[in-house]
Design a protein around this motif. Structure first.
Motif, PDB file in Angstrom:
ATOM      1  N   ALA A   1       4.379 -24.046 -50.471  1.00 44.80           N
ATOM      2  CA  ALA A   1       5.040 -24.546 -49.263  1.00 44.80           C
ATOM      3  C   ALA A   1       4.983 -23.501 -48.156  1.00 44.80           C
ATOM      4  O   ALA A   1       4.716 -23.839 -46.983  1.00 44.80           O
ATOM      5  CB  ALA A   1       6.487 -24.918 -49.574  1.00 44.80           C
ATOM      6  N   VAL A   2       5.191 -22.230 -48.514  1.00 45.36           N
ATOM      7  CA  VAL A   2       5.116 -21.160 -47.508  1.00 45.36           C
ATOM      8  C   VAL A   2       3.705 -21.080 -46.935  1.00 45.36           C
ATOM      9  O   VAL A   2       3.517 -20.942 -45.713  1.00 45.36           O
ATOM     10  CB  VAL A   2       5.546 -19.817 -48.142  1.00 45.36           C
ATOM     11  N   ILE A   3       2.670 -21.209 -47.816  1.00 42.88           N
ATOM     12  CA  ILE A   3       1.293 -21.102 -47.324  1.00 42.88           C
ATOM     13  C   ILE A   3       0.966 -22.284 -46.414  1.00 42.88           C
ATOM     14  O   ILE A   3       0.289 -22.120 -45.390  1.00 42.88           O
ATOM     15  CB  ILE A   3       0.328 -21.001 -48.514  1.00 42.88           C
ATOM     16  N   VAL A   4       1.449 -23.488 -46.755  1.00 41.56           N
ATOM     17  CA  VAL A   4       1.180 -24.644 -45.896  1.00 41.56           C
ATOM     18  C   VAL A   4       1.839 -24.454 -44.532  1.00 41.56           C
ATOM     19  O   VAL A   4       1.244 -24.756 -43.488  1.00 41.56           O
ATOM     20  CB  VAL A   4       1.675 -25.936 -46.591  1.00 41.56           C
ATOM     21  N   MET A   5       3.051 -23.902 -44.514  1.00 40.06           N
ATOM     22  CA  MET A   5       3.708 -23.630 -43.221  1.00 40.06           C
ATOM     23  C   MET A   5       2.923 -22.615 -42.418  1.00 40.06           C
ATOM     24  O   MET A   5       2.766 -22.754 -41.197  1.00 40.06           O
ATOM     25  CB  MET A   5       5.114 -23.084 -43.465  1.00 40.06           C
TER      26      MET A   5
ATOM     27  N   TYR B   1      -0.269 -22.083 -42.592  1.00 38.65           N
ATOM     28  CA  TYR B   1      -1.482 -22.733 -42.094  1.00 38.65           C
ATOM     29  C   TYR B   1      -1.151 -23.594 -40.888  1.00 38.65           C
ATOM     30  O   TYR B   1      -1.928 -23.676 -39.933  1.00 38.65           O
ATOM     31  CB  TYR B   1      -2.085 -23.584 -43.208  1.00 38.65           C
TER      32      TYR B   1
ATOM     33  N   VAL C   1      -3.516 -28.887 -52.074  1.00 36.37           N
ATOM     34  CA  VAL C   1      -3.344 -28.091 -50.853  1.00 36.37           C
ATOM     35  C   VAL C   1      -4.691 -27.764 -50.239  1.00 36.37           C
ATOM     36  O   VAL C   1      -4.868 -27.830 -49.015  1.00 36.37           O
ATOM     37  CB  VAL C   1      -2.530 -26.826 -51.173  1.00 36.37           C
TER      38      VAL C   1
ATOM     39  N   MET D   1      -5.966 -28.921 -46.470  1.00 36.45           N
ATOM     40  CA  MET D   1      -6.352 -28.009 -45.394  1.00 36.45           C
ATOM     41  C   MET D   1      -7.818 -28.125 -45.041  1.00 36.45           C
ATOM     42  O   MET D   1      -8.259 -27.486 -44.093  1.00 36.45           O
ATOM     43  CB  MET D   1      -6.076 -26.575 -45.829  1.00 36.45           C
TER      44      MET D   1
ATOM     45  N   VAL E   1      11.689 -25.960 -51.059  1.00 37.15           N
ATOM     46  CA  VAL E   1      10.397 -26.500 -50.623  1.00 37.15           C
ATOM     47  C   VAL E   1      10.589 -27.526 -49.527  1.00 37.15           C
ATOM     48  O   VAL E   1       9.867 -27.528 -48.519  1.00 37.15           O
ATOM     49  CB  VAL E   1       9.657 -27.114 -51.831  1.00 37.15           C
TER      50      VAL E   1
ATOM     51  N   ILE F   1      11.523 -25.641 -46.326  1.00 30.93           N
ATOM     52  CA  ILE F   1      10.405 -24.900 -45.732  1.00 30.93           C
ATOM     53  C   ILE F   1       9.383 -25.867 -45.150  1.00 30.93           C
ATOM     54  O   ILE F   1       8.870 -25.665 -44.050  1.00 30.93           O
ATOM     55  CB  ILE F   1       9.751 -23.996 -46.805  1.00 30.93           C
TER      56      ILE F   1
END
Lengths: 109, 166
Positions: free
Chosen positions: A87-91, A93, B73, B77, B159, B162
């Motif tokens: 979730a942190v990485i998606v934010m 990005y 993910v 992306m 989650v 965030i």
């Protein structure tokens, strides 16, 4: 199998994970290398549990079961960690349109 | 050399080669697929050590759920090998040397350890079966088990907080 083969296998996997964390810049690949290191440690814990069972299993039939419970809890914590980390990485990005960890040096300035 | 030894060496070589390929693949999706191979090999090791519950949990949780999350993910992306950030060459060499030095130190420290007589029991022993693990988990470890459910709940809330668009 003698326990030292398992030790060398787990150490090798762990060091491949360390080298991956140090060489890659893609945040998700770094995260995957951390998972690889966790799994190396899990494998070593299970091998040690069977080693202890082999040593004292005749006296204590439950010897070595704690290590396997411990591996189970490591998996539980790793699953929670992966969900929060992704979730942190998606934010990240969404804000920077990149998952390059070198973009995350804004605290420096 | 019995079938157990052959399987041990096969799974070890498979795990190490796939782990190296995880690190050196240019395309991130290939990295995820190689990591699944590593997890399958480690599950095979668990089966060889007769830890059947952990083998199945490792396959379902890691190779199933977590890797699908990673793949999801990546697909979200739209990453591929063209957008892969490249580190400069000297940093890569320095990273490999640092990892190799750690390996060298660990192997050198453990090589002289008197462990040749200690054997990890394979194929036998019933401590890894779900009956015994369940008894231990719900008798001696019931408090950590409940605490881990609280951990999952807080991870879920975290989650959502965030990932929310603000």
């Amino acid at each position: 199998m003698p326990i030292n083969y398992y030790i060398f296998l787990a150490v090798t996997l762990f060091c491949i994970g360390v080298a991956g964390v140090l060489t890659r810049r893609n945040a998700i690949i770094i995260f995957m290398c951390v998972e690889l290191m966790l799994n190396a440690v899990n494998l070593l814990l299970v091998a040690f549990s069977k080693m202890q069972f082999n040593m004292v299993g005749k006296i204590h039939p439950q010897a070595g079961i704690d290590a396997q419970i411990f591996v189970f809890f490591i998996m539980v914590v790793a699953a929670a960690e992966v969900s929060v980390g992704l979730a942190v990485i998606v934010m990240m990005y969404r804000n920077t349109h990149s998952i390059d960890v070198n973009f995350l040096n804004r605290l420096k300035h | 050399m019995g079938i157990t030894q052959v399987l041990f060496w096969f799974l070890s070589i498979m795990a190490i080669l796939s782990a190296i390929l995880v690190v050196i693949s240019k395309n991130p999706v290939h990295s995820v697929l190689w990591l699944i191979v590593v997890f399958v090999a480690i599950s095979g090791h668990y089966i060889l050590l007769n830890a059947q519950f952990l083998a199945i949990v490792n396959l379902i949780v890691y190779a199933g759920a977590i890797m699908v999350l990673f793949l999801f993910v990546f697909m979200l992306m739209n990453l591929n090998s063209e957008t892969e950030p490249q580190k400069n060459r000297w940093l890569k060499i320095a990273g490999v040397i640092a990892g190799g030095a750690l390996l060298l130190v660990m192997v050198a420290a453990l090589k002289r350890a008197d462990l040749k007589t200690q054997v990890a029991q394979m194929n036998t022993g019933d401590i890894g079966l779900i009956h015994n693990l369940g008894m231990a988990l719900f008798h001696d470890y019931v408090i950590p088990f409940e605490i881990s459910s609280v951990l999952f709940l807080s991870a879920m809330v975290g989650v959502v907080v965030i990932g929310k668009k603000d």
